[in-house]
Each structure stands twice: as structure tokens, then as C-alpha cells.
Design a protein around this motif. Structure first.
Motif, PDB file in Angstrom:
ATOM      1  N   HIS A  27       0.843  -1.191   0.000  1.00 38.50           N
ATOM      2  CA  HIS A  27       0.000   0.000   0.000  1.00 38.50           C
ATOM      3  C   HIS A  27       0.878   1.240   0.000  1.00 38.50           C
ATOM      4  O   HIS A  27       2.067   1.176   0.309  1.00 38.50           O
ATOM      5  CB  HIS A  27      -0.912  -0.012   1.233  1.00 38.50           C
ATOM      6  N   GLY A  28       0.280   2.370  -0.312  1.00 41.45           N
ATOM      7  CA  GLY A  28       1.025   3.617  -0.404  1.00 41.45           C
ATOM      8  C   GLY A  28       1.709   4.018   0.885  1.00 41.45           C
ATOM      9  O   GLY A  28       2.729   4.689   0.873  1.00 41.45           O
ATOM     10  N   TYR A  29       1.152   3.591   2.013  1.00 41.45           N
ATOM     11  CA  TYR A  29       1.722   3.970   3.304  1.00 41.45           C
ATOM     12  C   TYR A  29       2.809   3.007   3.775  1.00 41.45           C
ATOM     13  O   TYR A  29       3.401   3.212   4.842  1.00 41.45           O
ATOM     14  CB  TYR A  29       0.627   4.063   4.379  1.00 41.45           C
ATOM     15  N   ALA A  30       3.093   1.977   2.999  1.00 38.40           N
ATOM     16  CA  ALA A  30       4.013   0.913   3.433  1.00 38.40           C
ATOM     17  C   ALA A  30       5.365   1.456   3.887  1.00 38.40           C
ATOM     18  O   ALA A  30       5.914   1.001   4.892  1.00 38.40           O
ATOM     19  CB  ALA A  30       4.194  -0.118   2.328  1.00 38.40           C
ATOM     20  N   SER A  31       5.894   2.454   3.179  1.00 37.09           N
ATOM     21  CA  SER A  31       7.218   2.966   3.548  1.00 37.09           C
ATOM     22  C   SER A  31       7.180   3.766   4.847  1.00 37.09           C
ATOM     23  O   SER A  31       8.214   3.942   5.494  1.00 37.09           O
ATOM     24  CB  SER A  31       7.778   3.836   2.423  1.00 37.09           C
ATOM     25  N   ASP A  32       5.996   4.232   5.244  1.00 33.38           N
ATOM     26  CA  ASP A  32       5.843   5.010   6.478  1.00 33.38           C
ATOM     27  C   ASP A  32       5.056   4.259   7.551  1.00 33.38           C
ATOM     28  O   ASP A  32       4.565   4.869   8.495  1.00 33.38           O
ATOM     29  CB  ASP A  32       5.123   6.336   6.179  1.00 33.38           C
ATOM     30  N   LYS A  33       4.936   2.958   7.397  1.00 34.14           N
ATOM     31  CA  LYS A  33       4.097   2.165   8.299  1.00 34.14           C
ATOM     32  C   LYS A  33       4.483   2.354   9.763  1.00 34.14           C
ATOM     33  O   LYS A  33       3.615   2.545  10.616  1.00 34.14           O
ATOM     34  CB  LYS A  33       4.186   0.685   7.913  1.00 34.14           C
ATOM     35  N   ASP A  84      -0.894   9.609   0.472  1.00 37.09           N
ATOM     36  CA  ASP A  84      -0.183   8.384   0.094  1.00 37.09           C
ATOM     37  C   ASP A  84      -0.986   7.585  -0.936  1.00 37.09           C
ATOM     38  O   ASP A  84      -0.429   7.053  -1.895  1.00 37.09           O
ATOM     39  CB  ASP A  84       0.094   7.508   1.323  1.00 37.09           C
ATOM     40  N   HIS A  85      -2.288   7.497  -0.725  1.00 33.41           N
ATOM     41  CA  HIS A  85      -3.144   6.748  -1.657  1.00 33.41           C
ATOM     42  C   HIS A  85      -3.116   7.388  -3.045  1.00 33.41           C
ATOM     43  O   HIS A  85      -2.973   6.697  -4.053  1.00 33.41           O
ATOM     44  CB  HIS A  85      -4.579   6.689  -1.125  1.00 33.41           C
ATOM     45  N   LEU A  86      -3.243   8.700  -3.090  1.00 33.38           N
ATOM     46  CA  LEU A  86      -3.228   9.386  -4.381  1.00 33.38           C
ATOM     47  C   LEU A  86      -1.888   9.208  -5.085  1.00 33.38           C
ATOM     48  O   LEU A  86      -1.834   8.893  -6.284  1.00 33.38           O
ATOM     49  CB  LEU A  86      -3.544  10.870  -4.202  1.00 33.38           C
ATOM     50  N   ASN A  87      -0.803   9.399  -4.349  1.00 37.07           N
ATOM     51  CA  ASN A  87       0.533   9.317  -4.944  1.00 37.07           C
ATOM     52  C   ASN A  87       0.937   7.909  -5.343  1.00 37.07           C
ATOM     53  O   ASN A  87       1.731   7.735  -6.269  1.00 37.07           O
ATOM     54  CB  ASN A  87       1.587   9.886  -3.989  1.00 37.07           C
ATOM     55  N   HIS A  88       0.419   6.908  -4.658  1.00 43.66           N
ATOM     56  CA  HIS A  88       0.840   5.537  -4.928  1.00 43.66           C
ATOM     57  C   HIS A  88      -0.227   4.771  -5.699  1.00 43.66           C
ATOM     58  O   HIS A  88      -0.012   4.348  -6.829  1.00 43.66           O
ATOM     59  CB  HIS A  88       1.167   4.840  -3.602  1.00 43.66           C
ATOM     60  N   CYS A  89      -1.374   4.600  -5.103  1.00 41.92           N
ATOM     61  CA  CYS A  89      -2.405   3.733  -5.674  1.00 41.92           C
ATOM     62  C   CYS A  89      -3.070   4.340  -6.905  1.00 41.92           C
ATOM     63  O   CYS A  89      -3.231   3.671  -7.928  1.00 41.92           O
ATOM     64  CB  CYS A  89      -3.461   3.404  -4.621  1.00 41.92           C
TER      65      CYS A  89
END
Length: 118
Positions: A27-33, A84-89
Motif C-alpha cells: 500500500h502507499g503507506y508501506a514505507s511510512d508504516k 499516500d493513496h493518491l501518490n501511490h495507488c
């Protein structure tokens, strides 16, 4: 005699939201989990503190101040997750196809609508 495995349990998201869609990959937040988990634990502590305040009969305005702080903290997490969702997913889906991109934009728009109404 062969035994069959029990059916796999539904995902938590599917149980909480019948319209939820399973998503593959990170998911987009994975790097900041770790940072997200740290923030959520801090918010969880604030909520427990509010419960203690109520239990201790603290002045209502002081409790409302803490509720406001928790609300703002959750809004901050929500906005970061949207970004994060917009930038990744959404960007990733748009690279796949126009249809996939449009579906992710609709999904994001619906989520933002739920946040605004809450």
C-alpha cells in the motif's frame, strides 16, 4: 479419507465494509508504516486518557479540549493516508489504464467524502 481445509475467513475490511475491495501489493503507506503505527499508538493513548478524565470527573471543557486534539490528530493521519493513496495507488492505477485510474479516483473521492462527512 481426505480432509478439506476450512474456508478462508473473510478479510477484516470485507467484514467491516461490504463494498470493500481486496487490494494486492504494498500500500502507499508501506514505507511510512512504522510512523503511522507510532502516531496511532499516541492517539490511542490520548483516547485512553480521555476515558480516565471522564472516570475522574474532570471538568467537561478540559475533556472537550482533549477530544479536539484527538480529532485533529486523526484528521492529520487521514490526510496523510489520502496523500499516500493518491501518490501511490491512484497514480499506479492510472499508469495501468484509464479505466483502472478512473476506478481509483472514484474510490478516493468516495473515501474523501466519508472523511468530510465524519
Amino acid at each position: 479419507m481426505t480432509e478439506t481445509a476450512p474456508p478462508a475467513p473473510e478479510s477484516l475490511a470485507a467484514r467491516e465494509d461490504p463494498t470493500a475491495v481486496e487490494h494486492d501489493g504494498p500500500h502507499g503507506y508501506a514505507s511510512d508504516k512504522a510512523a503511522y503505527l507510532k502516531r496511532m499508538r499516541r492517539i490511542e493513548g490520548q483516547v485512553r486518557g480521555i476515558a480516565r478524565m471522564i472516570d475522574d470527573d474532570v471538568y467537561c471543557i478540559d475533556i472537550l479540549t482533549q477530544v479536539s486534539a484527538v480529532t485533529k490528530a486523526l484528521q492529520s493521519v487521514s490526510l496523510a493516508l489520502v496523500e499516500d493513496h493518491l501518490n501511490h495507488c491512484v497514480v499506479g492505477a492510472a499508469r495501468e489504464s484509464d479505466e483502472a485510474g478512473a476506478a481509483k479516483v472514484k474510490e478516493a473521492t468516495d473515501a474523501i467524502g466519508r472523511l468530510v462527512r465524519s
